[in-house]
Design an enzyme around this catalytic site. Structure first.
Site, PDB file in Angstrom:
ATOM      1  N   ARG A  20     121.832  18.233 -15.874  1.00  0.00           N
ATOM      2  CA  ARG A  20     121.087  17.251 -16.630  1.00  0.00           C
ATOM      3  C   ARG A  20     121.731  15.991 -16.412  1.00  0.00           C
ATOM      4  O   ARG A  20     121.240  14.934 -15.807  1.00  0.00           O
ATOM      5  CB  ARG A  20     121.260  17.807 -18.332  1.00  0.00           C
ATOM      6  CG  ARG A  20     120.390  16.970 -18.779  1.00  0.00           C
ATOM      7  CD  ARG A  20     121.050  15.904 -19.537  1.00  0.00           C
ATOM      8  NE  ARG A  20     122.100  16.100 -20.298  1.00  0.00           N
ATOM      9  CZ  ARG A  20     122.727  14.884 -20.681  1.00  0.00           C
ATOM     10  NH1 ARG A  20     122.277  13.522 -20.419  1.00  0.00           N
ATOM     11  NH2 ARG A  20     123.842  14.968 -21.126  1.00  0.00           N
ATOM     12  N   ASP A  21     123.006  15.776 -17.102  1.00  0.00           N
ATOM     13  CA  ASP A  21     123.826  14.484 -17.025  1.00  0.00           C
ATOM     14  C   ASP A  21     123.831  13.887 -15.607  1.00  0.00           C
ATOM     15  O   ASP A  21     123.758  12.466 -15.138  1.00  0.00           O
ATOM     16  CB  ASP A  21     125.060  14.512 -17.530  1.00  0.00           C
ATOM     17  CG  ASP A  21     125.486  13.196 -18.200  1.00  0.00           C
ATOM     18  OD1 ASP A  21     124.803  12.065 -18.001  1.00  0.00           O
ATOM     19  OD2 ASP A  21     126.327  12.873 -19.212  1.00  0.00           O
ATOM     20  N   HIS A 217     132.363  15.328 -24.780  1.00  0.00           N
ATOM     21  CA  HIS A 217     131.679  14.855 -23.671  1.00  0.00           C
ATOM     22  C   HIS A 217     132.292  13.538 -23.051  1.00  0.00           C
ATOM     23  O   HIS A 217     132.098  12.372 -23.682  1.00  0.00           O
ATOM     24  CB  HIS A 217     130.181  14.678 -24.012  1.00  0.00           C
ATOM     25  CG  HIS A 217     129.181  14.349 -22.863  1.00  0.00           C
ATOM     26  ND1 HIS A 217     128.641  15.270 -22.232  1.00  0.00           N
ATOM     27  CD2 HIS A 217     129.147  13.077 -22.454  1.00  0.00           C
ATOM     28  CE1 HIS A 217     127.766  14.424 -21.088  1.00  0.00           C
ATOM     29  NE2 HIS A 217     127.860  13.242 -21.338  1.00  0.00           N
ATOM     30  N   HIS A 219     133.206  10.625 -20.001  1.00  0.00           N
ATOM     31  CA  HIS A 219     133.017  10.420 -18.568  1.00  0.00           C
ATOM     32  C   HIS A 219     134.081   9.839 -18.021  1.00  0.00           C
ATOM     33  O   HIS A 219     135.138   9.355 -18.608  1.00  0.00           O
ATOM     34  CB  HIS A 219     131.885   9.323 -18.589  1.00  0.00           C
ATOM     35  CG  HIS A 219     130.466   9.854 -18.778  1.00  0.00           C
ATOM     36  ND1 HIS A 219     129.608   9.617 -17.703  1.00  0.00           N
ATOM     37  CD2 HIS A 219     129.827  10.389 -19.681  1.00  0.00           C
ATOM     38  CE1 HIS A 219     128.405  10.225 -18.137  1.00  0.00           C
ATOM     39  NE2 HIS A 219     128.581  10.727 -19.203  1.00  0.00           N
ATOM     40  N   CYS A 250     126.437   5.404 -12.546  1.00  0.00           N
ATOM     41  CA  CYS A 250     125.371   4.556 -12.737  1.00  0.00           C
ATOM     42  C   CYS A 250     124.933   3.922 -11.595  1.00  0.00           C
ATOM     43  O   CYS A 250     125.584   3.523 -10.891  1.00  0.00           O
ATOM     44  CB  CYS A 250     125.930   3.477 -13.962  1.00  0.00           C
ATOM     45  SG  CYS A 250     124.721   2.407 -14.223  1.00  0.00           S
ATOM     46  N   ASN A 259     130.324  12.129 -15.274  1.00  0.00           N
ATOM     47  CA  ASN A 259     131.375  12.849 -16.183  1.00  0.00           C
ATOM     48  C   ASN A 259     132.369  13.274 -15.359  1.00  0.00           C
ATOM     49  O   ASN A 259     132.862  13.357 -14.243  1.00  0.00           O
ATOM     50  CB  ASN A 259     130.539  14.360 -16.541  1.00  0.00           C
ATOM     51  CG  ASN A 259     129.321  13.987 -17.403  1.00  0.00           C
ATOM     52  OD1 ASN A 259     128.183  13.690 -16.636  1.00  0.00           O
ATOM     53  ND2 ASN A 259     129.504  13.955 -18.441  1.00  0.00           N
TER      54      ASN A 259
END
Ligand code: ZN
Length: 312
Positions: A20-21, A217, A219, A250, A259
């Site tokens: 997902r991420d 969560h 990064h 990004c 992550n």
């Protein structure tokens, strides 16, 4: 802490969020068959929770358009908790219908980011969450997934900067009052430091209770991901999100990783004597397979390059 098998076994739940991420932040669209192979292989390596996708309209995120198919596939894997992200009521409804074990909605504590990310003000978010909980409460027994509100940009926002503690606490308190199961802390922009991680966990827990904030969560944008994870562990956090190969980042910031890296996190935990249930040798093989599936993307992490220490 959402399924019995997680309570009885290993110490720390490593929740894989790469499908997902990771994938929402890269340009490549991975074929569904490859994603299935990845999910299955990670589960076979001992990963017990995977966020397989997001119920967002495909026009916004074509990379995740196959989320329903992946949920159905992953639910058939024994002992795997299947998680998804939902941006709103419609996504939550789709997730419940699909039968997910867990769903998270990102609630950005920065209202500017919230507006830009989900096109909703904080007031609108609270109303949306109330609507979701009403829908969850009307589900028959056993059909209600675990519902977490992820407090995004909790450690800083690239649009608003640092968000006031009181604001974060007030949001956490309100969504817990509404009836969600748990809140999580998300370092969406990768700007957290260990001291801040400790501080915010203590602060939010003092309001919602220790058992209502068990996951973070993080990064690795500025290289502090594992340091932050360690700080969270020392505060008693038991669920840590990570992505295989640190996938993501990004597109607008070359070299910015996503992550924290699942392989490195598992290495750290296991070598500290904390059990994850994950076989790191198998995990490193899954990484190879993923690398072959997306040759154009760079994968991050040190353990895979360095290999495991002698005698590990
Ligand atoms: Zn993230």
């Amino acid at each position: 802490m959402i399924k019995d098998f997680q309570m009885s076994n290993p110490d720390i739940l490593v929740s894989e969020v790469g499908p997902r991420d990771g994938l929402q932040n890269i340009d490549a669209v991975i074929p569904t068959a490859e994603k299935k192979r990845w999910i299955k292989a990670e589960a076979q390596a001992g990963v017990r929770e995977i966020e397989v996708g997001s119920f967002v309209p495909a026009k916004y995120m074509p990379q995740l358009a196959d989320t329903l198919e992946l949920v159905t596939f992953a639910l058939a894997i024994e002992d795997l908790s299947v998680a998804v992200l939902v941006p709103n009521f419609h996504g939550a409804k789709a997730a419940v219908e699909a039968g997910v074990d867990k769903m998270s909605i990102p609630f950005s504590v920065s209202e500017t980011h919230c507006q830009r990310n989900l096109n909703r003000s904080h007031e609108q978010m609270f109303a949306e969450i109330d609507r979701i909980i009403e829908m969850l409460d009307s589900q028959p027994e056993g059909k209600r997934p675990y519902f977490e509100v992820g407090l995004s940009t909790a450690f800083g926002c690239s649009l608003e900067g640092k968000i006031a503690d009181q604001k974060i606490v007030a949001i956490a308190d309100k969504v817990m009052q509404s009836g969600c199961d748990e809140v999580g802390l998300s370092d969406t922009t990768g700007s957290a430091n260990p001291q801040q991680v400790r501080h915010l966990i203590r602060l939010v827990r003092s309001v919602v209770g220790d058992d209502k904030l068990t996951g973070v969560h993080l990064h690795n944008t500025r290289g502090l991901g594992l340091a932050n994870a360690l700080a969270a562990l020392e505060e008693g956090i038991t669920t840590i999100d990570s992505s295989l190969g640190g996938l993501g980042g990004c597109p607008a910031a070359p070299g910015a990783s996503g992550n924290i890296v699942t392989e490195d996190l598992v290495f750290m935990l296991e070598s500290m004597g904390l059990s994850t249930g994950i076989d790191i040798h198998k995990l490193l093989v899954v990484r190879e397979t993923l690398a072959e599936a997306i040759p154009q993307e760079s994968l991050f992490g040190f353990t895979a390059d360095a290999g495991l220490p002698l005698g590990y």
